[in-house]
Design an enzyme around this catalytic site. Sequence first.
Site, short mmCIF file in Angstrom:
data_model
loop_
_atom_site.label_atom_id
_atom_site.label_comp_id
_atom_site.label_asym_id
_atom_site.label_seq_id
_atom_site.Cartn_x
_atom_site.Cartn_y
_atom_site.Cartn_z
N TYR A 129 5.28 3.36 4.46
CA TYR A 129 4.27 2.82 3.55
C TYR A 129 4.04 3.79 2.38
CZ TYR A 129 -0.43 1.70 1.80
OH TYR A 129 -1.50 1.42 0.98
N GLU B 177 -2.20 7.91 0.56
CA GLU B 177 -1.16 8.11 1.57
C GLU B 177 0.09 8.74 0.92
OE1 GLU B 177 -1.48 7.64 4.84
OE2 GLU B 177 0.61 7.72 5.48
N THR C 79 -6.49 -12.43 -0.86
CA THR C 79 -7.12 -12.72 0.44
C THR C 79 -7.50 -11.46 1.21
OG1 THR C 79 -4.91 -12.84 1.39
CG2 THR C 79 -5.93 -14.94 0.77
N SER D 125 -1.95 4.76 -3.58
CA SER D 125 -2.67 5.18 -2.37
C SER D 125 -2.62 6.69 -2.15
CB SER D 125 -2.01 4.50 -1.16
OG SER D 125 -2.42 5.11 0.02
N GLN E 189 -9.14 -7.40 1.74
CA GLN E 189 -10.47 -6.81 1.54
C GLN E 189 -10.76 -6.60 0.06
OE1 GLN E 189 -12.47 -3.01 3.44
NE2 GLN E 189 -11.16 -2.32 1.79
N ASP E 190 -9.89 -5.86 -0.64
CA ASP E 190 -10.15 -5.51 -2.04
C ASP E 190 -10.06 -6.74 -2.94
OD1 ASP E 190 -10.20 -3.01 -0.97
OD2 ASP E 190 -8.66 -2.16 -2.26
N SER F 87 0.03 -3.33 4.15
CA SER F 87 -0.84 -2.18 3.86
C SER F 87 -1.14 -1.31 5.08
CB SER F 87 -2.16 -2.70 3.27
OG SER F 87 -2.91 -3.35 4.27
N LYS G 211 4.79 3.11 -1.56
CA LYS G 211 3.73 3.24 -2.59
C LYS G 211 4.15 4.25 -3.66
CE LYS G 211 0.28 0.44 -1.54
NZ LYS G 211 -0.15 -0.63 -2.43
N GLY H 258 -2.72 -10.24 -3.50
CA GLY H 258 -3.57 -9.69 -2.44
C GLY H 258 -5.00 -10.19 -2.50
P1 NAP Z 1 -5.45 -5.77 2.93
O1 NAP Z 1 -6.82 -6.17 3.30
O2 NAP Z 1 -4.45 -5.47 3.99
O3 NAP Z 1 -4.84 -6.92 1.98
C1 NAP Z 1 -3.48 -6.96 1.65
C2 NAP Z 1 -3.22 -8.21 0.84
O4 NAP Z 1 -1.82 -8.28 0.53
C3 NAP Z 1 -3.55 -9.52 1.60
O5 NAP Z 1 -4.11 -10.44 0.68
C4 NAP Z 1 -2.19 -9.98 2.06
O6 NAP Z 1 -2.10 -11.38 2.24
C5 NAP Z 1 -1.35 -9.58 0.85
N1 NAP Z 1 0.07 -9.55 1.16
C6 NAP Z 1 0.70 -9.03 2.24
N2 NAP Z 1 2.02 -9.26 2.18
C7 NAP Z 1 2.23 -9.95 1.04
C8 NAP Z 1 3.38 -10.53 0.44
N3 NAP Z 1 4.59 -10.46 1.03
N4 NAP Z 1 3.26 -11.19 -0.73
C9 NAP Z 1 2.03 -11.32 -1.31
N5 NAP Z 1 0.90 -10.81 -0.79
C10 NAP Z 1 1.00 -10.15 0.39
O7 NAP Z 1 -5.48 -4.49 1.96
P2 NAP Z 1 -6.71 -3.89 1.10
O8 NAP Z 1 -7.43 -2.92 1.95
O9 NAP Z 1 -7.45 -4.99 0.45
O10 NAP Z 1 -5.90 -3.05 0.02
C11 NAP Z 1 -5.51 -3.63 -1.21
C12 NAP Z 1 -4.35 -2.82 -1.79
O11 NAP Z 1 -4.76 -1.48 -1.99
C13 NAP Z 1 -3.12 -2.77 -0.89
O12 NAP Z 1 -1.98 -2.70 -1.75
C14 NAP Z 1 -3.26 -1.43 -0.18
O13 NAP Z 1 -2.01 -0.94 0.20
C15 NAP Z 1 -3.90 -0.60 -1.28
N6 NAP Z 1 -4.76 0.50 -0.84
C16 NAP Z 1 -5.77 0.26 0.05
C17 NAP Z 1 -6.61 1.30 0.41
C18 NAP Z 1 -7.75 1.08 1.38
O14 NAP Z 1 -8.26 2.07 1.89
N7 NAP Z 1 -8.18 -0.16 1.61
C19 NAP Z 1 -6.43 2.58 -0.15
C20 NAP Z 1 -5.40 2.77 -1.07
C21 NAP Z 1 -4.58 1.72 -1.43
P3 NAP Z 1 -2.45 -12.06 3.70
O15 NAP Z 1 -3.95 -12.17 3.73
O16 NAP Z 1 -1.74 -13.36 3.61
O17 NAP Z 1 -1.90 -11.14 4.74
N1 GDD Z 2 -5.47 2.21 12.59
C1 GDD Z 2 -5.74 3.12 13.53
N2 GDD Z 2 -5.91 2.73 14.82
N3 GDD Z 2 -5.85 4.41 13.15
C2 GDD Z 2 -6.16 5.33 14.12
C3 GDD Z 2 -6.35 4.97 15.45
C4 GDD Z 2 -6.21 3.61 15.82
O1 GDD Z 2 -6.36 3.23 16.98
N4 GDD Z 2 -6.65 6.11 16.14
C5 GDD Z 2 -6.65 7.11 15.28
N5 GDD Z 2 -6.33 6.65 14.04
C6 GDD Z 2 -6.19 7.49 12.84
C7 GDD Z 2 -4.84 7.31 12.15
O2 GDD Z 2 -3.82 8.07 12.81
C8 GDD Z 2 -5.18 7.83 10.75
O3 GDD Z 2 -5.04 9.23 10.71
C9 GDD Z 2 -6.65 7.47 10.58
O4 GDD Z 2 -7.14 7.09 11.88
C10 GDD Z 2 -6.90 6.32 9.61
O5 GDD Z 2 -6.07 5.24 9.98
P1 GDD Z 2 -6.20 3.80 9.27
O6 GDD Z 2 -7.60 3.34 9.32
O7 GDD Z 2 -5.13 2.93 9.84
O8 GDD Z 2 -5.93 4.14 7.72
P2 GDD Z 2 -4.77 4.97 7.01
O9 GDD Z 2 -5.39 6.22 6.46
O10 GDD Z 2 -3.57 5.12 7.86
O11 GDD Z 2 -4.36 3.99 5.83
C11 GDD Z 2 -5.36 3.34 5.05
O12 GDD Z 2 -5.71 4.16 3.95
C12 GDD Z 2 -4.66 4.36 3.00
C13 GDD Z 2 -5.22 5.29 1.92
O13 GDD Z 2 -5.14 6.63 2.32
C14 GDD Z 2 -4.80 1.98 4.62
O14 GDD Z 2 -5.84 1.23 4.03
C15 GDD Z 2 -3.70 2.12 3.59
O15 GDD Z 2 -3.35 0.84 3.08
C16 GDD Z 2 -4.24 3.01 2.45
O16 GDD Z 2 -3.28 3.17 1.43
#
Ligand code: NAP
Ligand code: GDD
Length: 345
Positions: free
Chosen positions: A169, A148, A22, A146, A24-25, A101, A173, A20
């Site tokens: 998802y 989630e 590429t 997560s 955000q994290d 994700s 997780k 991952g």
């Molecule tokens: P992100 O921006 O969506 O990045 C996901 C990464 O996973 C990208 O580098 C993507 O590659 C890679 N990936 C997707 N499918 C893959 C595959 N089949 N094989 C190898 N790599 C693959 O997510 P993020 O926000 O940085 O989050 C990082 C991790 O933390 C994820 O596991 C996410 O589920 C978890 N997480 C995120 C949050 C949050 O709020 N951001 C919270 C809790 C947990 P490409 O660039 O090629 O698509």
């Molecule tokens: N994406 C999106 N788009 N969400 C929306 C929209 C919309 O147009 N309108 C309302 N929402 C609401 C979703 O229903 C959700 O309740 C909230 O906004 C946040 O949605 P996301 O930003 O898509 O994040 P998430 O909480 O579903 O998931 C993210 O956080 C998780 C950790 O709790 C992702 O980063 C997951 O990968 C991560 O694990």
Amino acid sequence: MQQEKKSVPELKHKIALLTGVTGQDGSYLSEFLLKKGYEVHGVIRRASVFNTARIDHLFQDPHEENKRFILHYGDLADANTVRKLVYQVQPDEVYNLGAQSHVRVSFDIPEYTANITGVGTLRILEAIKDFQEHTGKLAKFYQASSSEMFGSSPPPQNELTSFRPRSPYGIAKAFSYYTTVNYREAYGLFACNGILFNHESERRGETFVTRKIARGVARIKAGLDKKIYLGNLDARRDWGYAPEYVEAMWLMLQQREPEDYVIGTGESHSVRELVELAFSRASIRAWQDYIGIDPRYYRPAEVEHLIADPSKARVKLGWTPKTKFHELVERMVDASLKEYNVYEA
Ligand code: NAP
Ligand code: GDD
């Protein structure tokens, strides 16, 4: 008499392997580890267009000597390559950030999500287990778990809160979480789950709600769009700032014992509050005129309310969040306004 030359032991830098990279994290964690002197190996997927925008500033030409940022092709679906990379790179630390994700999208592609976000973790853990057994070397493991997974469990949520996931998802997780715990207990791996609540930034993917709103507001201000179409405005999330969260990942792997930690701010806000604040930051009144509700953005089952109780991380890791909701939203909106050349200081 010639003095005997004392041999100075060469300080070996640590090696990290990131899936991952590429994302955000992945981009923030790479920056963080490179600053700490690590050699960072990242796994990227082959794509028909460049998918490295978030890490281009870290790229080093393959012909350079002493490179510390190295990219490898691989995929979490491909156990052979995952295993090969672990043996080849011989990492001290592995960070599994790769995943499908997006929660809403996981309802459209549940099997793919289970394979990558769930079984992908098992593939890495199997590779690490074999690597340790055959070489006697330790490779610590971080799993990007997560909030989630908590799903419909009432807030605040901490390490003892039960998982009631509401999406493919969240279920994938939870599989990864339990597999990580199992490899720790069954095989003695140094494996940790960071249960991270939502964390955002200027580098957040454009279809997650914070970035979608920040970008949408800027496009409206620039006269490019008339409305932002959203789903559920009542959902509440605990939103923090991503660069601070990657430090917590690293801290978990520097502890004496492997454990699981909740990471978040301890505050929650609704999507509606996010919209109001974003429009007000851009000095646009009557935000209701610019928001449309489109049912396609609703989830078949929603997680209504997430708030972290990050007390364990504060006490044991010494980690506290610095950027809270208002500053985060303002920072993201400002970045988007600048991107569209409509920022007014
Ligand atoms: P992100 O921006 O969506 O990045 C996901 C990464 O996973 C990208 O580098 C993507 O590659 C890679 N990936 C997707 N499918 C893959 C595959 N089949 N094989 C190898 N790599 C693959 O997510 P993020 O926000 O940085 O989050 C990082 C991790 O933390 C994820 O596991 C996410 O589920 C978890 N997480 C995120 C949050 C949050 O709020 N951001 C919270 C809790 C947990 P490409 O660039 O090629 O698509
Ligand atoms: N994406 C999106 N788009 N969400 C929306 C929209 C919309 O147009 N309108 C309302 N929402 C609401 C979703 O229903 C959700 O309740 C909230 O906004 C946040 O949605 P996301 O930003 O898509 O994040 P998430 O909480 O579903 O998931 C993210 O956080 C998780 C950790 O709790 C992702 O980063 C997951 O990968 C991560 O694990």
